[in-house]
Write a protein that holds these residues in place. Structure first.
Motif, short mmCIF file in Angstrom:
data_model
loop_
_atom_site.label_atom_id
_atom_site.label_comp_id
_atom_site.label_asym_id
_atom_site.label_seq_id
_atom_site.Cartn_x
_atom_site.Cartn_y
_atom_site.Cartn_z
N SER A 159 37.77 57.17 3.76
CA SER A 159 38.30 56.01 4.30
C SER A 159 39.30 55.24 3.35
CB SER A 159 37.10 54.96 4.53
OG SER A 159 36.67 54.44 3.59
N LEU A 160 39.19 55.43 1.98
CA LEU A 160 40.28 54.87 1.27
C LEU A 160 41.45 55.48 1.29
CD1 LEU A 160 38.27 53.91 -2.19
CD2 LEU A 160 38.92 52.44 -0.05
N THR A 161 41.36 56.71 1.64
CA THR A 161 42.91 57.51 1.69
C THR A 161 43.41 56.98 3.03
OG1 THR A 161 41.62 59.33 0.95
CG2 THR A 161 43.73 59.84 1.64
N VAL A 206 34.77 48.36 6.22
CA VAL A 206 33.46 48.04 6.63
C VAL A 206 32.96 49.13 7.62
CG1 VAL A 206 31.76 46.30 7.61
CG2 VAL A 206 34.00 45.56 5.91
N ALA A 207 33.60 49.55 8.37
CA ALA A 207 33.30 50.25 9.74
C ALA A 207 32.90 51.51 9.09
CB ALA A 207 34.72 50.59 10.43
N VAL A 208 33.54 52.10 7.86
CA VAL A 208 32.94 53.66 7.51
C VAL A 208 31.51 53.38 6.89
CG1 VAL A 208 33.84 53.46 5.23
CG2 VAL A 208 34.21 55.53 6.83
N VAL A 209 31.17 52.63 6.30
CA VAL A 209 29.92 52.55 5.63
C VAL A 209 28.77 52.54 6.59
CG1 VAL A 209 28.50 51.17 3.92
CG2 VAL A 209 30.92 51.34 3.64
N PRO A 210 27.91 53.34 6.77
CA PRO A 210 26.78 53.46 7.59
C PRO A 210 25.73 52.46 6.82
CG PRO A 210 26.58 55.73 6.50
CD PRO A 210 27.91 54.77 5.79
N GLU A 211 25.87 51.02 7.15
CA GLU A 211 25.03 50.15 6.40
C GLU A 211 23.37 50.28 6.74
OE1 GLU A 211 27.76 49.26 7.91
OE2 GLU A 211 28.95 48.11 6.50
N GLY A 212 23.13 50.75 7.79
CA GLY A 212 21.72 50.86 8.33
C GLY A 212 21.09 52.05 7.72
N LEU A 213 21.77 53.05 7.38
CA LEU A 213 21.06 54.55 7.19
C LEU A 213 20.37 54.65 5.90
CD1 LEU A 213 21.54 57.26 8.30
CD2 LEU A 213 23.30 57.90 6.72
N PRO A 214 20.63 54.27 5.06
CA PRO A 214 19.40 54.28 3.87
C PRO A 214 17.88 53.83 4.07
CG PRO A 214 21.43 53.24 2.93
CD PRO A 214 21.62 53.21 4.30
N SER A 265 29.22 57.28 15.25
CA SER A 265 29.70 55.96 15.54
C SER A 265 30.77 55.42 14.58
CB SER A 265 28.56 55.04 15.81
OG SER A 265 28.68 53.77 15.50
N ASN A 266 30.24 55.61 13.30
CA ASN A 266 31.30 55.23 12.28
C ASN A 266 32.66 55.90 12.23
OD1 ASN A 266 28.40 54.71 11.13
ND2 ASN A 266 29.63 53.65 9.75
N ILE A 267 32.62 57.02 12.48
CA ILE A 267 33.98 57.83 12.75
C ILE A 267 34.82 57.09 13.69
CG2 ILE A 267 35.15 59.86 12.79
CD1 ILE A 267 32.74 61.01 11.11
N GLY A 268 34.06 57.07 15.03
CA GLY A 268 34.93 56.34 16.18
C GLY A 268 35.38 54.93 15.87
N GLU A 269 34.50 54.11 15.12
CA GLU A 269 34.86 52.65 14.87
C GLU A 269 36.30 52.92 13.98
OE1 GLU A 269 31.83 50.59 12.89
OE2 GLU A 269 30.45 51.46 14.20
N LEU A 270 36.04 53.78 13.01
CA LEU A 270 37.21 54.07 12.07
C LEU A 270 38.65 54.22 12.50
CD1 LEU A 270 37.64 53.89 8.75
CD2 LEU A 270 37.23 56.38 8.77
N LEU A 271 38.52 55.18 13.59
CA LEU A 271 39.59 55.75 14.09
C LEU A 271 40.32 54.77 15.07
CD1 LEU A 271 38.60 59.54 14.81
CD2 LEU A 271 40.02 58.37 13.22
N THR A 272 39.20 53.99 15.89
CA THR A 272 39.71 53.13 16.78
C THR A 272 40.57 51.93 16.11
OG1 THR A 272 37.96 53.28 18.11
CG2 THR A 272 39.00 51.49 18.64
N ILE A 273 40.10 51.28 15.07
CA ILE A 273 40.61 50.56 14.00
C ILE A 273 42.10 51.10 13.72
CG2 ILE A 273 40.65 48.85 12.20
CD1 ILE A 273 37.39 49.04 12.44
N ALA A 274 41.98 52.16 13.06
CA ALA A 274 43.04 52.97 12.51
C ALA A 274 44.34 53.04 13.52
CB ALA A 274 42.88 53.98 11.87
N LEU A 275 43.85 53.21 14.93
CA LEU A 275 44.99 53.60 15.71
C LEU A 275 45.54 52.43 16.46
CD1 LEU A 275 43.22 56.88 17.61
CD2 LEU A 275 45.49 56.49 15.99
#
Ligand code: ATP
Length: 933
Positions: free
Chosen positions: A263-265, A295-303, A729-739
């Motif tokens: 995501s940083l890239t 924020v979008a890329v981090v799956p906060e709930g996963l752990p 879902s995280n990837i979807g959010e990330l791409l939506t914001i980037a696009l």
């Protein structure tokens, strides 16, 4: 009673046995009374060590914040806070992000410390029980119940539960490394008293809590319990409960690294391109885009979801009688490819009943069932008094006295305390009317060479032989013998120690022909699946040296064979079949005779009629490389010693097998540690084997291992399922914001960090938790085991996440373009953002329902098979609507009011993701592709 307070101050090694008994007001024969035990429990409290050591709480808490994703979020919060400060806005996003970071840390902390406590509690369930003499009876009590003054019995494999003064020791050797660091076993002696300045390591007449009995037997007067023991005093040496990161947690850390660097890239590309085309003026807005992307890329709930899933897995396993001692075992179980099982007690019931006796003069059948001492001896169809026939009578005495088990009535039923093999011999002797208590008055045991899995035999030496004359006609050589050695063990090995045989009352030299006949008789019994033991004796004039059994057990006189039946566990045949279908290879590794092993293995379906088996002796002669070749085909290993087990595990591992290995004895520990899953027996297992294991079978049952592997597979599949769900879902959010900056005429972010956090935690979190309890797919045990080395993205999971992320982004971006134009035509121009937010959330709900199975369509699954998913979806939809239609929430989350038409559009677009996932399943089905979750 004397004042017991000096119990902890008395130097017990300086005190003689009688004085010690007097000082603690105990009785060597009967032990304490129930009342005395109660009084002392009150006075001294339970025999427990206070749990100390391990990671301190602050360390566990701090460790939560070293996670790279949380670090990135903290950086985002700081930047966001600075921006708000400059714009003189309330730093809502920064506070929310910090709150989430702290919440995540605290949750992680709570879960981790709870997991530690839960594991400690589970370990407690497997905590050792101790055999004590109380009220004149032998009893088994939990180790916590011991009090000073108790008479405690020790045998090989026990972990010593309290400090004590030895009353009796036979060949007793202890491993005291836990206390003294000394790796060598220490030989103990009861009779000596020692000087006051004797060091701890040299106090040979004492035993210490936490040490292990390597061999032999002992009777101990308990002198110190709980924290008043040597171990209690240096309790800092005690290790806390270990927690290792599970392989999955390690994979999650790797995943975090990939996501953060990816995501940083992407952020760098978006910001770079934005500045390039829009100039520095656009930088600030781009920074907001970047923050949202981070924020979008981090799956906060996963752990949290993962920890909960593993905890649920261990609970489910306990309910199926498998107790997990190390958390990684939960997932590793799912990838087990080979189960190496003992025979006695795991595949069979370990309830032995003697059916046949064969001496050189007689062949007898014994009637009767179970442990009740009722039955007859039958020879050629006629009942016979076995004590009338000298060789048979002496064999019965041998079985009764070369024996440490006790037969007693418990609540109306006959039960065995001790080894069931020996119990069967006590029952056999009782059926003939022999009584150990009566014999025991004059016959005194002076030396004992205990049974071990290596020697496969045991012998004892008695004085007072003449007392036997009251029960049988003794052979001439025994009539005036001062001492009698009685031996029993595996027929082949015992026969090696014999030079003569007894037929009736006649002793004669064993010739080759008789030896062969004895072995043929033994083989014939073994081939019927009977457990066969040989018996022999010798009259001796001087007491042999305790340390050298081989020297003493020679020139024996052969008495005969005993064949006992040990019924199969009824559920094992099905379990073996399930293993085969699941691609797991069952193997039998037993100390018993090759033919007995083979007969039972064939009966259970572990081996075919023409299968090959390997004996310990054959294995011994092989190099490790040869064994590695053989181990690929041979499933049955008989007459093996514990060290052979270690070689077999290593050979299997060389062939990339994931091995689950059972063991119960003191020397099985290395093999259990070496195996990926070391399994100890809850009922018959020694403390040492339990300590070395990853899992304990509470019911000693092979079928439980298979059940645990099934649960392991379910856990692993469910983890993959919600990882797929959350990260798509995280990837979807990330791409939506980037696009969005590329596709919209304005430079704006559709989702604020707060909204993204909401999605990642709430709308992803609840359904993910529900997916964690998804029941097993019907074919979970019809699939081959998964490769434990496989990465998180293996078997199409990475491709799926990317594909779904892209589809997700296409849906939300198309909807965004439409919504943007629609919103500009009147009303609140920022409504489009809320429409994107809502569509993303709702689309995830459809995804949660569809992702329940990778092969079955949703309409083919009952929603009630996992009602939690349905509940989580409904709850999340309601919450999402509240964010739009409840004013304070709307203000807080920065959403906008939507008309019902706009809401309908959101619902419409969001169903597309569900349709896509279902269409994928149909496509794969048409193409005949099999997918595994
Ligand atoms: P498994 O390894 O499957 O549990 P097992 O119980 O038969 O098999 P061991 O307990 O090592 O393995 O016993 C090996 C052999 O030693 C038995 O076949 C029997 O002949 C002999 N044996 C077993 N118990 C005793 C005993 N208490 N005294 C003397 N010999 C014994």
């Amino acid at each position: 009673m004397n004042d017991l307070s000096p119990a902890s101050t008395t130097a017990w090694h300086t005190v003689g046995i009688d004085q010690a008994l007097r000082q603690l007001d105990s009785n060597d024969d009967t032990g304490l009374t129930a009342q005395a035990v109660l009084d002392r429990r009150q006075k001294y409290g339970p025999n427990e060590l206070e749990e100390i050591g391990g990671r301190p709480a602050w360390r566990i808490l701090l460790d939560q914040f070293t996670n790279i994703m949380l670090l990135m979020l903290m950086a985002v919060a700081v930047v966001s806070g600075v921006l708000s400060y400059r714009d003189q806005e309330f730093p809502k996003d920064a506070i929310a992000i910090f709150a989430i970071v702290i919440l995540n840390g605290v949750l992680g902390y709570l879960q981790e410390s709870r997991a530690e406590k839960a594991l400690a509690a589970l370990k407690q369930m497997a905590s050792p029980s101790v055999r004590v003499q109380r009220d004149g009876r032998l009893q088994e009590v939990p180790s916590q119940d011991l009090v000073p003054g108790d008479i405690m019995l020790l045998e090989a494999g026990d972990q010593v539960a309290a400090d004590g003064r030895l009353l009796e020791a036979s060949n007793l050797q202890l491993r005291e490394s836990a206390l003294t660091g000394e790796a060598q076993g220490v030989n103990k002696q009861a009779t000596r008293t020692l000087a006051a300045d004797t060091s701890l390591a040299d106090r040979k007449n004492l035993v210490f809590q936490g040490t292990e009995v390597a061999q032999g037997r002992g009777r101990v007067l308990v002198t110190g319990t709980g924290m008043k023991t040597e171990l209690g005093r240096i309790a800092a040496m005690l290790q806390g409960v270990e927690t290792e990161p599970t392989p999955l947690q390690q994979r999650m850390t790797q995943l975090g690294n990939v996501l953060v660097s990816g995501s940083l890239t992407l952020v760098a590309i978006v910001v770079g391109a934005g500045v390039f085309f829009g100039g520095w003026g656009a930088f600030e807005r781009l920074l907001e885009v970047a923050l949202s992307m981070a924020v979008a890329v981090v799956p906060e709930g996963l752990p949290a979801v993962i920890t909960v899933t593993l905890a649920i897995g261990t609970q489910r396993m306990v309910r199926r009688q498998a107790l997990i001692r190390r958390l990684p075992a939960v997932e590793t179980l799912g990838s087990v490819t080979t189960i190496c099982s003992d025979k006695t007690g795991t595949l069979t019931q370990n309830k032995m009943v003697v059916q046949r006796v064969r001496t050189l003069s007689q062949s007898l059948q014994i009637t009767g069932e179970g442990y009740a001492p009722e039955g007859e001896f039958v020879s050629e169809g006629q009942p016979l008094d076995p004590r009338q026939v000298t060789d048979v009578g002496l064999l019965l005495v041998d079985g009764l006295l070369c024996n440490d088990s006790v037969l007693q009535k418990e609540g109306g039923d006959w039960a065995i305390m001790g080894d069931p093999t020996e119990g069967a011999l006590v029952v056999m002797a009782a059926k003939s009317g022999l009584d150990r208590h009566r014999l025991g008055h004059e016959l005194q045991r002076v030396v004992e060479f205990p049974f071990s899995s290596e020697r496969k035999r045991m012998s004892v030496v008695f004085s007072g032989v003449h007392a036997l004359a009251a029960d049988l006609t003794l052979p001439k050589a025994l009539a005036n013998a001062p001492y009698l050695m009685l031996a029993k063990g595996s027929p082949e090995m015992l026969l090696e120690c014999c030079t003569s045989g007894l037929k009736g009352t006649e002793q004669f030299e064993l010739d080759q022909e008789t030896r062969s006949r004895i072995l043929a008789d033994s083989a014939a019994m073994a081939a019927q699946g009977l457990r066969v033991l040989g018996f022999a004796y010798r009259s001796i004039t001087t007491v042999p040296n305790e340390g050298d059994p081989d020297l003493a057990e020679r020139d024996l006189v052969w008495l005969g064979l005993v064949g006992m039946i040990d019924a199969l566990r009824p559920e094992v045949r099905v379990a073996v079949q399930r293993c085969r279908v699941a691609g797991i290879r069952p193997m039998m590794i037993t100390g018993d005779h090759q033919l007995t092993a083979m007969a039972i293995a064939q009966d259970l379906g572990i081996a075919d009629a023409d299968a090959r088996s390997l004996s310990g002796a054959e294995l011994e002669a092989m190099s490790q490389a040869e064994l590695e070749a053989v181990v690929k085909e041979v499933n049955i290993y008989a007459r093996v010693s514990p060290e052979h087990k270690l070689r077999i595990v290593k050979a299997l591992q060389k062939d990339h097998q994931i091995v689950a290995m059972t063991g119960d004895g003191v020397n099985d520990a290395p093999a259990l540690k070496q195996a990926e899953i070391g399994i100890a027996m809850g009922i018959t297992g020694t403390d040492v084997s339990k300590e070395a294991s990853d899992m304990v079978l509470l019911d000693d049952n092979f079928a439980t291992i298979v059940a645990a592997t099934e649960e392991g597979r379910v856990v692993y599949t469910n983890i993959r399922r919600f990882v797929k769900y959350i990260l798509g879902s995280n990837i979807g959010e990330l791409l939506t914001i980037a696009l969005s900056p590329l596709l919209l005429p304005i430079l704006d972010v559709p989702l604020s960090p707060l909204q993204i956090l909401w999605m990642n935690l709430v709308t992803d979190g609840f359904p993910a938790l529900a997916l964690a309890v998804e029941p097993a797919e019907p074919d979970v045990m019809e699939q081959p085991p998964h490769d434990p080395q496989e990465g998180i993205f293996a078997r199409g999971l990475g491709a799926y996440m990317l594909r779904i992320g892209i589809v997700f982004a296409i849906i939300s971006v198309s909807m965004m373009v439409w919504a943007y134009q629609h919103a500009q035509q009147g009303g609140d121009p920022d409504r489009w953002k809320t429409m994107v937010f809502t569509t993303l959330c709702l689309a995830q709900m459809g995804h949660a329902i569809a992702v329940r199975s990778g092969s079955r369509l949703t309409i083919e699954m009952s929603p009630w098979s996992n009602p939690f998913v349905l509940g989580a979806v409904l709850l999340t939809c309601v919450l999402q609507l509240m964010l739009i239609y409840v004013e304070p929430l709307r203000n807080f989350f920065g959403t906008h009011l939507l008309s019902s038409f706009e809401l309908l559009i959101c619902f419409g677009f969001s169903t597309l993701l569900f349709v896509w996932v279902e269409a994928e399943k149909i496509y794969r089905r048409i193409r005949g592709k099999v997918v595994r979750d």
